[in-house]
Design an enzyme around this catalytic site. Structure first.
Site, PDB file in Angstrom:
ATOM      1  N   CYS A 142       0.825  -1.171   0.195  1.00 23.93           N
ATOM      2  CA  CYS A 142       0.138  -0.007  -0.079  1.00 23.93           C
ATOM      3  C   CYS A 142       0.870   1.151   0.087  1.00 23.93           C
ATOM      4  CB  CYS A 142      -0.882   0.063   1.301  1.00 23.93           C
ATOM      5  SG  CYS A 142      -2.003   1.729   1.306  1.00 23.93           S
ATOM      6  N   CYS A 145      -0.358   4.080   2.124  1.00 27.53           N
ATOM      7  CA  CYS A 145      -0.256   3.882   3.637  1.00 27.53           C
ATOM      8  C   CYS A 145       1.268   4.222   3.987  1.00 27.53           C
ATOM      9  CB  CYS A 145      -0.388   2.433   4.023  1.00 27.53           C
ATOM     10  SG  CYS A 145      -1.899   1.715   3.456  1.00 27.53           S
ATOM     11  N   ASP A 146       2.355   3.651   3.329  1.00 30.21           N
ATOM     12  CA  ASP A 146       3.642   3.747   3.662  1.00 30.21           C
ATOM     13  C   ASP A 146       4.421   4.538   2.556  1.00 30.21           C
ATOM     14  OD1 ASP A 146       2.799   1.828   5.592  1.00 30.21           O
ATOM     15  OD2 ASP A 146       3.079   0.215   4.057  1.00 30.21           O
TER      16      ASP A 146
END
Ligand code: NDP
Length: 345
Positions: A142, A145-146
């Protein structure tokens, strides 16, 4: 301690497993029709759209809409009509007897007359050496997300579809360089996404290549990768065939998997719900979301190997709710003895 699940709830008319856009769309329709659906959120509440950035092709949003915003709005809409949401992961189901019983990971059991399976799909892992131990420690599925952890880094994206292009474009906002590693020399992604990625100065492509091993440790994170390549593509399959492939070790600070998704149907194993070879819930022929078990319906990516769009998932979610409503109505008609014409009051 393992034991018999405790049943703390009454029998529901309709339970929806999964809270991605398909589950939410089903919940809106079913709640609006007064079926009081219970939505079991699953391990990734909100589903794949919460992991994406802007959704540009969902009808009605000419400027695009954030994936999470779309989901939050859908959830508000379902709650407004009375859908109930519970945290929980379904670990097993009994579908041979009625009402159906769902066993949740916290030991609770939920019983229902009708069931909509909208469990979606999860990111595919590519089977590289060390991916088990480094997932979450430098390997990610992701970018939204990261990605921000990789400012100034050099990162790899594995895959050649729209997700890979989207991840690469997002990561290019933070990383110094993004290399898309694709197992063929032709992308599967749509033209518009390919153009954007190809025109980005920080994104390059490594064709006919695959990730064989990831280097690093949980303490240090990802530090490098072994890539294999073959002029005709699919290098790992060439290794399996005993052919020579080129191997190179590259330095990298992060690896993002964007190699598609696998349907979440493990909890249906051993049940009479038929699942296809690709792991999707099989629906009956014709325009229906009915499965091989009467009263069980499928919606969204878990039934769809082809389209996998937010809007098609929402569409099959609404179809599943309508199919379930029809089935529940027919079932209650069968259960209620009709008053014979001309019978006494
Ligand atoms: P896709 O299935 O479209 O693409 C997966 C990619 O990963 C393919 O290029 C595939 O290679 C590659 N791949 C699969 N398995 C492996 C493996 N084991 N090792 C290496 N590579 C592998 O999935 P996506 O998630 O990209 O897209 C899913 C759907 O969502 C599509 O319909 C897409 O259009 C849609 N989508 C739309 C977006 C948008 O419009 N903004 C954004 C993201 C997704 P190969 O090509 O050789 O099969």
């Amino acid at each position: 301690m393992a034991g018999t699940p405790t049943t703390t709830r009454p029998v529901h008319d309709l339970v929806i497993v999964g809270s991605g856009i398909a589950g939410l769309s089903a919940a809106v329709y079913a709640a609006r029709a007064d079926f009081d659906p219970l939505v079991i959120e699953g391990p990734e509440p909100g589903g794949q759209l919460t992991l994406t950035t802007d959704v540009e092709n969902y009808l009605g949003f000419p400027e695009g809409v954030g994936g999470t915003e779309l989901i939050m709005r859908g959830r508000d809409q379902a709650e407004r009509f009375g859908a109930e949401f519970v945290h929980g992961v379904v670990e097993g189901v009994t579908l041979e007897t009625r009402p159906f019983e769902l066993r949740l990971s916290d030991g609770e059991a939920v019983r229902t007359h009708a069931l909509i399976v909208a469990t979606g799909a999860s990111a595919r892992w590519v089977g590289a050496e060390n991916e088990d131990s480094l997932m979450g420690y430098g390997i990610s599925t992701c970018a939204t997300c990261d990605g921000a952890f990789h400012r100034g880094d050099d990162v790899l994206v594995i895959g050649g579809g729209d997700s890979a292009m989207e991840e690469a474009l997002f990561l290019a906002k933070f990383a110094d360089s993004v290399t898309v590693v694709h197992r063929r020399d032709e992308l599967r992604a749509s033209e518009v996404m390919v153009e954007r990625a190809r025109n980005h100065e920080d994104i390059t492509f490594h064709w006919n290549a695959e990730l064989l091993a990831v280097h690093g440790s949980r303490e240090a994170g990802v530090t490098g990768a072994t890539l294999v390549s073959h002029p005709n593509g699919y290098p790992k399959a060439r290794i399996d065939d005993g052919l020579e492939v080129e191997r190179e070790v590259v330095d990298t600070d992060g690896i993002f998997y964007a190699a598609g998704h696998v349907p979440n149907t493990d909890f249906l194993e051993g049940t009479p719900v038929d699942v296809t070879l690709s792991g999707h819930v099989e629906t009956l022929e014709g325009t229906t979301t009915e499965t091989t078990v009467e009263g069980v319906f499928g919606a969204g990516d878990v039934i769809d190997p082809n389209y996998r769009q937010a809007i098609t998932s929402a569409g099959t979610g609404s179809m599943a709710a309508l199919d379930a409503e029809g089935w529940l109505d027919r079932r209650s008609e069968r259960a209620t003895p009709s008053v014979a014409a001309g019978a006494d009051d």
